[in-house]
Design an enzyme around this catalytic site. Structure first.
Site, PDB file in Angstrom:
ATOM      1  N   LYS A  10      12.760  31.529 -20.277  1.00  0.00           N
ATOM      2  CA  LYS A  10      11.345  31.143 -20.263  1.00  0.00           C
ATOM      3  C   LYS A  10      11.115  29.700 -20.699  1.00  0.00           C
ATOM      4  O   LYS A  10      10.161  29.052 -20.262  1.00  0.00           O
ATOM      5  CB  LYS A  10      10.530  32.096 -21.149  1.00  0.00           C
ATOM      6  CG  LYS A  10      10.433  33.466 -20.501  1.00  0.00           C
ATOM      7  CD  LYS A  10       9.549  34.417 -21.267  1.00  0.00           C
ATOM      8  CE  LYS A  10       9.472  35.741 -20.478  1.00  0.00           C
ATOM      9  NZ  LYS A  10       8.625  36.746 -21.124  1.00  0.00           N
ATOM     10  N   GLY A  11      11.987  29.194 -21.572  1.00  0.00           N
ATOM     11  CA  GLY A  11      11.868  27.807 -22.010  1.00  0.00           C
ATOM     12  C   GLY A  11      12.097  26.850 -20.851  1.00  0.00           C
ATOM     13  O   GLY A  11      11.312  25.927 -20.617  1.00  0.00           O
ATOM     14  N   ASP A  69      22.444  23.757 -13.324  1.00  0.00           N
ATOM     15  CA  ASP A  69      23.537  24.063 -14.239  1.00  0.00           C
ATOM     16  C   ASP A  69      23.715  22.828 -15.112  1.00  0.00           C
ATOM     17  O   ASP A  69      23.632  21.694 -14.632  1.00  0.00           O
ATOM     18  CB  ASP A  69      24.821  24.397 -13.496  1.00  0.00           C
ATOM     19  CG  ASP A  69      25.855  25.026 -14.421  1.00  0.00           C
ATOM     20  OD1 ASP A  69      25.466  25.752 -15.358  1.00  0.00           O
ATOM     21  OD2 ASP A  69      27.067  24.805 -14.214  1.00  0.00           O
ATOM     22  N   ASP A 153      22.793  20.735 -29.688  1.00  0.00           N
ATOM     23  CA  ASP A 153      21.781  19.784 -30.176  1.00  0.00           C
ATOM     24  C   ASP A 153      22.045  19.295 -31.608  1.00  0.00           C
ATOM     25  O   ASP A 153      21.839  18.099 -31.890  1.00  0.00           O
ATOM     26  CB  ASP A 153      20.372  20.399 -30.102  1.00  0.00           C
ATOM     27  CG  ASP A 153      19.870  20.560 -28.672  1.00  0.00           C
ATOM     28  OD1 ASP A 153      20.564  20.081 -27.746  1.00  0.00           O
ATOM     29  OD2 ASP A 153      18.808  21.161 -28.481  1.00  0.00           O
ATOM     30  N   HIS A 178      18.211  15.621 -20.038  1.00  0.00           N
ATOM     31  CA  HIS A 178      18.974  15.635 -18.784  1.00  0.00           C
ATOM     32  C   HIS A 178      18.304  16.553 -17.765  1.00  0.00           C
ATOM     33  O   HIS A 178      18.223  16.233 -16.588  1.00  0.00           O
ATOM     34  CB  HIS A 178      20.398  16.077 -19.087  1.00  0.00           C
ATOM     35  CG  HIS A 178      20.513  17.330 -19.914  1.00  0.00           C
ATOM     36  ND1 HIS A 178      19.881  17.477 -21.139  1.00  0.00           N
ATOM     37  CD2 HIS A 178      21.152  18.499 -19.698  1.00  0.00           C
ATOM     38  CE1 HIS A 178      20.156  18.670 -21.633  1.00  0.00           C
ATOM     39  NE2 HIS A 178      20.919  19.316 -20.770  1.00  0.00           N
ATOM     40  N   ARG A 179      17.782  17.706 -18.218  1.00  0.00           N
ATOM     41  CA  ARG A 179      17.154  18.644 -17.291  1.00  0.00           C
ATOM     42  C   ARG A 179      15.845  18.068 -16.744  1.00  0.00           C
ATOM     43  O   ARG A 179      15.580  18.136 -15.554  1.00  0.00           O
ATOM     44  CB  ARG A 179      16.912  20.001 -17.960  1.00  0.00           C
ATOM     45  CG  ARG A 179      16.377  21.054 -16.968  1.00  0.00           C
ATOM     46  CD  ARG A 179      16.332  22.432 -17.569  1.00  0.00           C
ATOM     47  NE  ARG A 179      17.655  22.857 -17.949  1.00  0.00           N
ATOM     48  CZ  ARG A 179      18.083  22.997 -19.197  1.00  0.00           C
ATOM     49  NH1 ARG A 179      17.279  22.778 -20.220  1.00  0.00           N
ATOM     50  NH2 ARG A 179      19.323  23.376 -19.432  1.00  0.00           N
TER      51      ARG A 179
END
Lengths: 195, 195
Positions: A10-11, A69, A153, A178-179
């Site tokens: 969900k995040g 990914d 992290d 990055h995402r």
């Protein structure tokens, strides 16, 4: 236009929905379907895993699909943990197990431990495959610091920062992640191609 | 703009050069370099092999690269020979060995033996991966006919035709081929994206 995002997280979903806000794209996901395939990420590269997920979700839904990914690549470890980032310390390991293994492996090398978080975002519509890369460069430090975020992290400091990613708020992290970068690029390309 | 085509096959090269004629793209290949990597096609899918080739040639040359992977898929054989089309009857087998094995496998099934030649054409420039698919639908017949072309051409009749692909001239075949279609699509997308 509808796009199905291949994720059960969900995040991630809310992050990607935010990126596609105020566009003509509506992002569907697991919650919009009665059943939803759980795709096994068994490929050797990030892009192959991302494409595999997008393809399987397109074949399931018949709707153009997006997937990603992601992982950590560390220069001194020749790119490890790479596609194995989520299960570096073994199947069903915790984030802490992974961080401990990473620090153990790096203890043999001098600092700085240059590294990057990378994300490959894929699109598949039955005819066309698109994959773009987003990256966040930084370094691994030997002391876990901070309690936000997840994964690696607490040991990752982005270039130009003094804090680990685990000291960033979710919102601050999303801005540089990055995402976020990968899906921003994907959005631009889809718009440009009028897909 | 320069593109490097990842192939050592002169027939493929001239076919693809013809497609990119009268565009702003100049197609380089093996002949333009002192050495040129021979990429191993060991992936499970066509698109993965095509991407692998384009990536390795980009990494070698530093120039945006294009590559393809092609094969025959037969419905009654659940998609076989697929990515193994070139070595269906074993490593170092001949085209005739492959055709004989194919006809042997199909002898257990009723006609028609629906099949398709597919080609996945990939582009990689270090940031972006693009893959498109070209297809030529038809059927497998049980008697080898014609002496043009190569591979499975003698047992493949394109939809709407009475002749096998091995009875087509090279020029006629290029007009309808899966590879021609894939690279035509790729050319259009690259132009549209101004790459």
């Amino acid at each position: 236009m509808k796009l199905v995002f291949a994720t059960g997280n969900k995040g991630k979903l809310s992050e990607v929905r935010k990126i596609f806000e105020n566009t003509s794209y509506e992002i569907l996901s697991k919650e919009n379907f009665d059943s939803f395939p759980d795709v096994i990420e068994d490929r050797e590269t990030f892009e192959e895993n991302a494409i595999k997920k997008a393809k399987e979700i397109f074949e399931f839904s018949g709707i153009p699909a997006i997937a990603d990914d992601s992982g950590l690549i560390v220069d001194q470890l020749n790119g490890a943990p790479g596609v194995y980032s989520a299960r570096y310390a073994g199947e069903n390991c915790t984030y802490d197990d992974n961080n401990n293994k990473l620090l153990q492996e790096l203890s043999a090398f001098p600092e700085p431990h240059n590294a990057a978080f990378v994300c490959y975002a894929a699109y598949y519509d039955g005819d066309l495959i698109l994959v773009v890369r987003g990256e966040l460069k930084g370094m691994i430090i030997s002391e876990k610091t901070g309690d936000q975020g997840f994964g690696y992290d607490p040991v990752f400091i982005p270039d130009g920062s003094k804090n680990t990613l685990a000291q960033y708020s979710a919102e601050e992290k999303n801005k540089i992640s990055h995402r976020g970068k990968a899906f921003e690029s994907l959005k631009k390309i889809l718009s440009k191609m009028e897909l």
